[in-house]
Structures are given as structure tokens and as C-alpha cells.
Design a protein around this motif. Structure first.
Motif, short mmCIF file in Angstrom:
data_model
loop_
_atom_site.label_atom_id
_atom_site.label_comp_id
_atom_site.label_asym_id
_atom_site.label_seq_id
_atom_site.Cartn_x
_atom_site.Cartn_y
_atom_site.Cartn_z
N GLU A 123 0.83 -1.20 0.00
CA GLU A 123 0.00 0.00 0.00
C GLU A 123 0.86 1.25 0.00
O GLU A 123 1.76 1.40 0.83
N GLY A 124 0.65 2.14 -0.95
CA GLY A 124 1.31 3.44 -0.90
C GLY A 124 2.28 3.73 -2.02
O GLY A 124 2.67 4.89 -2.19
N PHE A 125 2.71 2.72 -2.76
CA PHE A 125 3.54 3.00 -3.92
C PHE A 125 2.68 3.55 -5.07
O PHE A 125 1.53 3.16 -5.23
N THR A 126 3.27 4.43 -5.86
CA THR A 126 2.60 4.87 -7.07
C THR A 126 2.55 3.73 -8.07
O THR A 126 3.24 2.71 -7.91
N GLN A 127 1.74 3.90 -9.10
CA GLN A 127 1.71 2.88 -10.14
C GLN A 127 3.06 2.77 -10.82
O GLN A 127 3.77 3.76 -10.99
N ALA A 128 3.40 1.58 -11.23
CA ALA A 128 4.75 1.30 -11.70
C ALA A 128 5.00 1.87 -13.09
O ALA A 128 4.11 1.93 -13.93
N GLU A 129 6.23 2.24 -13.30
CA GLU A 129 6.72 2.73 -14.59
C GLU A 129 7.69 1.67 -15.13
O GLU A 129 8.65 1.30 -14.47
N ILE A 130 7.40 1.16 -16.30
CA ILE A 130 8.21 0.08 -16.89
C ILE A 130 9.11 0.64 -17.98
O ILE A 130 8.66 1.35 -18.86
N ILE A 131 10.37 0.29 -17.88
CA ILE A 131 11.37 0.76 -18.85
C ILE A 131 12.06 -0.46 -19.42
O ILE A 131 12.51 -1.33 -18.67
N ARG A 132 12.15 -0.54 -20.72
CA ARG A 132 12.82 -1.69 -21.33
C ARG A 132 13.62 -1.25 -22.54
O ARG A 132 13.25 -0.32 -23.25
N LYS A 133 14.73 -1.91 -22.74
CA LYS A 133 15.55 -1.71 -23.93
C LYS A 133 16.01 -3.07 -24.39
O LYS A 133 16.82 -3.73 -23.73
N LEU A 134 15.50 -3.51 -25.51
CA LEU A 134 15.82 -4.83 -26.02
C LEU A 134 16.86 -4.71 -27.11
O LEU A 134 16.70 -3.91 -28.05
N PRO A 135 17.93 -5.48 -27.04
CA PRO A 135 19.01 -5.37 -28.03
C PRO A 135 18.60 -5.97 -29.36
O PRO A 135 17.74 -6.85 -29.43
N ALA A 136 19.24 -5.48 -30.40
CA ALA A 136 19.06 -6.10 -31.72
C ALA A 136 19.72 -7.46 -31.71
O ALA A 136 20.65 -7.72 -30.95
N ALA A 137 19.22 -8.35 -32.57
CA ALA A 137 19.80 -9.69 -32.62
C ALA A 137 21.27 -9.60 -33.00
O ALA A 137 21.63 -9.03 -34.02
N ALA A 138 22.11 -10.14 -32.15
CA ALA A 138 23.54 -10.05 -32.37
C ALA A 138 24.11 -11.31 -33.02
O ALA A 138 25.22 -11.30 -33.52
N ALA A 139 23.35 -12.39 -33.01
CA ALA A 139 23.86 -13.63 -33.55
C ALA A 139 23.40 -13.82 -34.98
O ALA A 139 22.38 -13.29 -35.41
N GLY A 140 24.17 -14.60 -35.74
CA GLY A 140 23.81 -14.89 -37.11
C GLY A 140 22.68 -15.90 -37.18
O GLY A 140 22.33 -16.54 -36.18
N PRO A 141 22.09 -16.10 -38.37
CA PRO A 141 20.95 -17.01 -38.53
C PRO A 141 21.26 -18.42 -38.08
O PRO A 141 20.45 -19.07 -37.43
N GLN A 142 22.46 -18.94 -38.41
CA GLN A 142 22.78 -20.30 -38.03
C GLN A 142 22.91 -20.45 -36.52
O GLN A 142 22.48 -21.42 -35.93
N GLN A 143 23.48 -19.40 -35.90
CA GLN A 143 23.64 -19.44 -34.44
C GLN A 143 22.29 -19.38 -33.75
O GLN A 143 22.06 -20.01 -32.74
N GLU A 144 21.36 -18.58 -34.32
CA GLU A 144 20.04 -18.46 -33.72
C GLU A 144 19.29 -19.79 -33.77
O GLU A 144 18.44 -20.07 -32.93
#
Length: 293
Positions: free
Chosen positions: A238-259
Motif C-alpha cells: 500500500e502506498g507506492f505509485t503505479q509502476a513505470e516500466i522501462i525496457r531496452k531490447l538489443p538487436a539480434a547479435a547472432a547470425g541465422p545459423q547461431q540463432e
């Protein structure tokens, strides 16, 4: 009695309650944010002044089941962390994003509690804060952290009580460690207690973890479900403000075969793929409460 270890720095000034600036969203950060506006928390069970005043910081409901709190390694965490690990548990991209977030959200001259900390806090190097208190499970790591003025060692899975004064910090940080809390509702309630009105709690994490030490509810989850789990931790108090969500997703760093490799997810988990760490943070503030005569 809990041992508080001072670091060899100049004597700290006595603190005075700061004037809390207007809370603003962090729209200037270079990544997508989901901003939830702060809302005043009201007590619907009893509208008396006494109940309104005493309800803040109380646990409204439990988020985790008994099974969800379990760990594969059930030995005490103090044993697992008995030797120091002078390594960073996330990649440079994550650290840079986190430092930028702290730069945006932490006011100079703040008093900060770095919860579940280690030998590095990832705070902006040029920023000057009034006091930084660290907590963790390994005294050697904490003693080496140059940003800490004081530190203490405590297993929050054994005892969630923080032996700190109420309303004594402007910010509390928890970096890549929330996944190990077995009683997160109680810990978040304690964080609420030690925060000043308007103070901020910043919980950041990625996809890395000590698998055997993470709770079941976290191990079995996805990036999305883990974000929602931390949001629920905030909502349980009780008492916290509503949450703020922050996200940063990286670009795919691996090649197709590795994925396509069945081991690609293990490589990302262990940080063997460059730029593999997604960044997540969930932020909420301690609501201002009215003062009654």
C-alpha cells in the motif's frame, strides 16, 4: 545487532529532509518507456485519518505461492556468496543504460540505499550524492565498492527487517538481484518504510541469473512475465505509485545459423553473445501522504 561498516571517507553532514522536486517521466531516455501516471493511494476499508495514515507500507496481498518461492539450491545464501565475485553480471550495454537511467532519475545530494549491492554500483561517476549505504551478502565486495559510505551484510531471505531509520532515503536501488528474493513483498514493504515521501525505488534486471539461486516463479518466466512479477511486488504494498516500466531490447547479435542452434539461449544466458543483455527496469515512488493534525 547488525554491524554497520563505515568506509574511510570524510565525516558526513547531518541530513535535513530535502525538498522533493516534481516527479517527471523520463521521456528523454534513449529507449522506449511505458509510463503509468502516479495515482493517489486511498484506503477503501476505512476512511478515518488514523487508518489512512497507518495503511501506507502495509502488505495488501501476497504475490508468490509457496512453490513460487522455492530455489533449486536450498542452502543458505550466505554460503553461496561466501567468496567474492569481482565480476560484472551484465554486459556493457546494460550498464550504460542503467547509468543513464540513474543520471536521469537520481537528484544530486540524494541519500541512497543500494540494496543487494556488490563491488560496483553503476552510478554516474561525476554525480555527487550526500550518502550512499550499501547492503549485500559479501563484505569483501562491499568494502571494495568506492561509492559506498557505509555498508552492512544481511540475508534478506532469512530476515527482511532493515535496521535503518524510517523515511531516511531519497532513493533505493536493486540491481540484477530481485530474482533471488523469496519474500519480496516484505522486502518491498521495508523499502517503502525507509523511503522518504516522493522517494523512488528502481529495480533493474536482465535475463541473467544464478539459476539454482533464483526463485521458481522467476526461473520459469519470460522477460514479459518477470516484468509483470516486479510490478505485482510494487502493487502488493500500500502506498507506492503505479509502476513505470522501462525496457531496452538489443538487436539480434547472432547470425541465422547461431540463432537456430539449440544452445543459443544458453549462450545468451551466459553472456557469450555480444550485446545479448536486454534491459528492464520497474520504477515506483513512495506516495506523498497527507499530514493530519
Amino acid at each position: 545487532m547488525l554491524a554497520i561498516h563505515p568506509k574511510p571517507k570524510p565525516r558526513l553532514r547531518s541530513w535535513h529532509p530535502p525538498i522533493v522536486a516534481n516527479l517527471q517521466t523520463i521521456s528523454s531516455l534513449p529507449f522506449k518507456t511505458r509510463v503509468f501516471p502516479a495515482t493517489k493511494t486511498t484506503n477503501t476499508l476505512n476512511e478515518s485519518n488514523e487508518t489512512e495514515r497507518s495503511s501506507a507500507g502495509k502488505i495488501k496481498r501476497l504475490v508468490l505461492s509457496k512453490e513460487g518461492r522455492t530455489k533449486l539450491n536450498s542452502y543458505p545464501d550466505r554460503e553461496f556468496y561466501s567468496y567474492p565475485r569481482f565480476v560484472t553480471h551484465v554486459d556493457d550495454g546494460f550498464i550504460s543504460t542503467l547509468t543513464n537511467l540513474y543520471q536521469e532519475m537520481l537528484r544530486p545530494d540524494s541519500e541512497i540505499l543500494d540494496l543487494m549491492s556488490s563491488w560496483v554500483s553503476h552510478l554516474p561517476k561525476q554525480a555527487v550524492y550526500k550518502r550512499i549505504v550499501g547492503h549485500g551478502l559479501n563484505a569483501q565486495e562491499l568494502a571494495r565498492n568506492p561509492r559506498l559510505d557505509y555498508f552492512f551484510v544481511k540475508d534478506l531471505n532469512q530476515d527482511q527487517k532493515l535496521e535503518l531509520e524510517s523515511s531516511s532515503f531519497d532513493a533505493v536501488l536493486c540491481t540484477v538481484s530481485v530474482q533471488y528474493l523469496q519474500q519480496p513483498e516484505k522486502v518491498f514493504a521495508e523499502v517503502f518504510r525507509v523511503l522518504r515521501p516522493g522517494g523512488v525505488f528502481i529495480v533493474s534486471f536482465s535475463n541473467r541469473l544464478f539459476y539454482e539461486k533464483a526463485i521458481s516463479a522467476w526461473r520459469d518466466g519470460t522477460g514479459y512475465s518477470r516484468v509483470q512479477l516486479v510490478v505485482q511486488y510494487f502493487q502488493s504494498v500500500e502506498g507506492f505509485t503505479q509502476a513505470e516500466i522501462i525496457r531496452k531490447l538489443p538487436a539480434a547479435a547472432a547470425g541465422p545459423q547461431q540463432e537456430k542452434s539449440p544452445f543459443s539461449w544458453i549462450m545468451r544466458l551466459l553472456g557469450l553473445v555480444s550485446g545479448s543483455d536486454p534491459f528492464y527496469a520497474v520504477v515506483a515512488y513512495k506516495n506523498f501522504k497527507p499530514v493530519y493534525e
